[in-house]
Design a protein around this motif. Sequence first.
Motif, mmCIF file in Angstrom:
data_model
loop_
_atom_site.group_PDB
_atom_site.id
_atom_site.type_symbol
_atom_site.label_atom_id
_atom_site.label_comp_id
_atom_site.label_asym_id
_atom_site.label_seq_id
_atom_site.Cartn_x
_atom_site.Cartn_y
_atom_site.Cartn_z
ATOM 1 N N ASN A 196 1.205 -1.054 0.289
ATOM 2 C CA ASN A 196 -0.277 0.160 0.089
ATOM 3 C C ASN A 196 0.843 1.011 -0.253
ATOM 4 N N VAL A 197 1.811 1.328 -1.018
ATOM 5 C CA VAL A 197 2.839 2.432 -0.904
ATOM 6 C C VAL A 197 1.928 3.316 -1.755
ATOM 7 N N THR A 198 1.676 4.624 -1.106
ATOM 8 C CA THR A 198 1.209 5.812 -1.538
ATOM 9 C C THR A 198 1.288 6.020 -3.321
ATOM 10 N N ALA A 199 3.409 5.951 -3.968
ATOM 11 C CA ALA A 199 3.869 5.998 -4.864
ATOM 12 C C ALA A 199 4.831 5.587 -5.493
ATOM 13 N N ALA A 200 5.163 5.721 -6.667
ATOM 14 C CA ALA A 200 6.304 5.217 -6.896
ATOM 15 C C ALA A 200 7.370 5.846 -8.303
ATOM 16 N N GLN A 201 8.520 5.307 -8.601
ATOM 17 C CA GLN A 201 9.058 5.794 -8.974
ATOM 18 C C GLN A 201 10.660 4.833 -9.483
ATOM 19 N N GLY A 202 11.195 4.738 -10.551
ATOM 20 C CA GLY A 202 12.358 4.466 -11.412
ATOM 21 C C GLY A 202 12.846 4.079 -12.521
ATOM 22 N N TYR A 203 13.541 3.323 -13.536
ATOM 23 C CA TYR A 203 13.858 2.921 -14.011
ATOM 24 C C TYR A 203 12.140 2.344 -14.699
ATOM 25 N N LEU A 204 12.000 1.055 -14.159
ATOM 26 C CA LEU A 204 10.735 0.579 -15.002
ATOM 27 C C LEU A 204 9.219 1.883 -15.129
ATOM 28 N N LEU A 205 9.345 2.272 -14.369
ATOM 29 C CA LEU A 205 8.151 3.386 -14.516
ATOM 30 C C LEU A 205 8.689 4.612 -15.633
ATOM 31 N N GLY A 206 10.098 5.013 -15.796
ATOM 32 C CA GLY A 206 9.850 6.113 -16.475
ATOM 33 C C GLY A 206 11.690 6.984 -16.081
ATOM 34 N N ARG A 207 12.193 6.908 -16.774
ATOM 35 C CA ARG A 207 13.894 8.000 -17.119
ATOM 36 C C ARG A 207 13.601 9.161 -16.734
ATOM 37 N N PRO A 208 14.718 9.686 -16.197
ATOM 38 C CA PRO A 208 14.599 11.206 -16.264
ATOM 39 C C PRO A 208 14.996 12.017 -18.054
ATOM 40 N N SER A 209 14.614 13.217 -17.695
ATOM 41 C CA SER A 209 14.510 13.450 -19.077
ATOM 42 C C SER A 209 14.423 15.417 -18.917
ATOM 43 N N VAL A 210 15.484 15.299 -19.770
ATOM 44 C CA VAL A 210 15.626 17.402 -19.445
ATOM 45 C C VAL A 210 14.911 18.156 -20.042
ATOM 46 N N HIS A 211 13.846 17.295 -20.720
ATOM 47 C CA HIS A 211 13.167 17.704 -21.815
ATOM 48 C C HIS A 211 11.533 18.275 -21.599
ATOM 49 N N PRO A 212 11.286 19.593 -21.529
ATOM 50 C CA PRO A 212 10.343 19.585 -21.522
ATOM 51 C C PRO A 212 8.730 19.070 -21.778
ATOM 52 N N LEU A 213 8.766 18.547 -23.621
ATOM 53 C CA LEU A 213 8.139 17.954 -24.078
ATOM 54 C C LEU A 213 7.849 17.066 -23.643
ATOM 55 N N ASP A 214 8.781 15.571 -23.027
ATOM 56 C CA ASP A 214 8.513 14.810 -21.789
ATOM 57 C C ASP A 214 7.599 15.206 -20.955
ATOM 58 N N TRP A 215 8.241 15.738 -20.332
ATOM 59 C CA TRP A 215 7.155 16.656 -18.592
ATOM 60 C C TRP A 215 6.093 16.231 -19.736
ATOM 61 N N SER A 216 5.617 16.798 -20.346
ATOM 62 C CA SER A 216 4.065 17.378 -20.853
ATOM 63 C C SER A 216 3.378 15.800 -20.731
ATOM 64 N N ALA A 217 4.337 15.404 -21.688
ATOM 65 C CA ALA A 217 3.832 13.585 -22.102
ATOM 66 C C ALA A 217 3.679 12.851 -20.906
ATOM 67 N N TRP A 218 4.095 12.662 -19.900
ATOM 68 C CA TRP A 218 3.530 12.052 -18.809
ATOM 69 C C TRP A 218 2.504 12.054 -17.965
ATOM 70 N N SER A 219 2.351 13.462 -18.264
ATOM 71 C CA SER A 219 0.894 14.097 -17.774
ATOM 72 C C SER A 219 -0.088 13.524 -19.036
ATOM 73 N N ILE A 220 0.146 14.284 -20.036
ATOM 74 C CA ILE A 220 -0.814 13.585 -21.443
ATOM 75 C C ILE A 220 -1.278 11.780 -20.903
ATOM 76 N N ARG A 221 0.104 11.224 -21.756
ATOM 77 C CA ARG A 221 0.238 9.781 -21.304
ATOM 78 C C ARG A 221 -1.268 9.087 -20.371
ATOM 79 N N ALA A 222 -0.891 10.169 -19.332
ATOM 80 C CA ALA A 222 -1.218 9.460 -17.898
ATOM 81 C C ALA A 222 -3.167 9.369 -17.895
ATOM 82 N N GLN A 223 -3.481 10.532 -18.413
ATOM 83 C CA GLN A 223 -4.739 10.975 -19.619
ATOM 84 C C GLN A 223 -5.361 9.842 -19.468
ATOM 85 N N THR A 224 -4.398 9.634 -20.735
ATOM 86 C CA THR A 224 -5.064 9.402 -21.599
ATOM 87 C C THR A 224 -5.433 7.657 -21.356
ATOM 88 N N GLU A 225 -3.843 7.323 -20.310
ATOM 89 C CA GLU A 225 -4.535 6.248 -19.995
ATOM 90 C C GLU A 225 -5.623 5.369 -19.449
#
Length: 368
Positions: free
Chosen positions: A334-363
Motif C-alpha cells: 500500500n505504498v502511495t507512489a513510486a518512481q524508477g527506471y521501470l516507470l520512467g527515466r529522467p529527462s531534461v526535455h519539457p516535451l517529455d514532462w508534458s507527455a507524462w501527464s498527457i499519457r497518464a490522462q489518456t490511459e
Amino acid sequence: MAQDEGSLSPGGGADDARQHGNDATPCADDLTMREQVKDIIESILADSEPRSERARNKLRALIESRPEDPEGALLEHLLETRKETAAASPVPVQREPASLHLESADAARTVSVPVSHEVREGIQAILADKLLLTAFQPVHALPGGDVVGVEALTRFVGEDGAGADVWFNEAAAAGLGTELEIAALHCALTAAHEVPDTMSVALNLTPATSSDPRVRNLLAAAALAPDRIIVELTGSLEAVEGQTGDAGLGPLRALGLRLAISASGAALVSFERIEQLRPDIIKLDRHLIEGIERNEGQKIRAKAIVELAREIGAQVHAQGIETAEELEEVAALNVTAAQGYLLGRPSVHPLDWSAWSIRAQTEAQPAG
C-alpha cells in the motif's frame, strides 16, 4: 538536486537524492545523453528571437566543425555565451551574477545565481568545464499509475562524464556545497515553470542547506504554489534544525510545502528522528527496494516503515523501481507512489514532462 547516475543521463541512482533519479543502476547511457544534448541544441536553434541570431549562428558553425562531438560543441557554445554575457553586463560593487544553468540566448533556460565574487570564482574553479542542468523523473501514484509529480535531478555536461555526486562532494569538500546546492535549486525552480501544474516537484537538499535563509526566500518567491513543492532531505539527518520553526521551513510547511525523508539504506533514520521531523513523505530507497520480493528481511523493514508512516499521517513513496516484481511487492504494501527506471527515466526535455501527464490522462480514460 536531486538522483540518477551520470552526467546528463536518465535514470536513478542510489547515492544521494540530489544527484540521482533513485535507481541504483550505475550505467550511463551515452546514446541517450547524446539524444538529449541534440534536443537542447535543436531547442536553441529553433528560437526565432532576433537578438539571439548571432549566438545561434555561432552554435551552427561549431556543430558543423565538429559533427561527431555535439556535446563538446554545445559546451563550448554555452561557455562562450557566458563570457559574452558577463562582458556585456555591469558588475555590481559587491555581488555579481554567476550563471550556472543553461547559458545561452534562450532566456527561459538561463539562471543567474547571486553569489559573492569569491564564491563565484570558487564554484567555477570546481566545476571547471561543467554545465549544470535539471532533469525531472516522473513519480507515479499507486495503484492507478497516474503521474502525480516529478523529482528534480541535477545533471552536469562535461567531457569527463563525472556524475553529479562527484561534483557535489567536491564542492562540499571545498566549503562550497551549499552554494552549489542553492544554484541547483535555482535551476530546478526555473525549469519547473514548464512542468504541468497538476504535478508536484520534489527538490533535494541537505539539511544544512535547507536551513539556509536563501533557500526559504527562493521557495517563497517560486512560481510554484507551496502545496506543489516537496523538499526531500538527503544525507545525514542527525543534526536537522529549522524544519519546523519560524526561522526555517516551518512557515512554508504551514502553507502546504511538504517534507520528505528517506528511511532506509544509506540514509537510515531512527524512528525517533522520524517522529521528531514529522515528514509528510517517507521514502523507501533503492537499498531497500532492490530484490525486495525475495528478501524477507527487507519486506519486514518496509512494512515497519509503512506502519510508522500511518501512525504519523505520512505517505510512503518507493524509489528505484526497476522490475515488475519490485513494483508488485511495493504495491502490496500500500505504498502511495513510486518512481524508477521501470516507470520512467529522467529527462531534461519539457516535451517529455508534458507527455507524462498527457499519457497518464489518456490511459485513465475509459475505453469506448
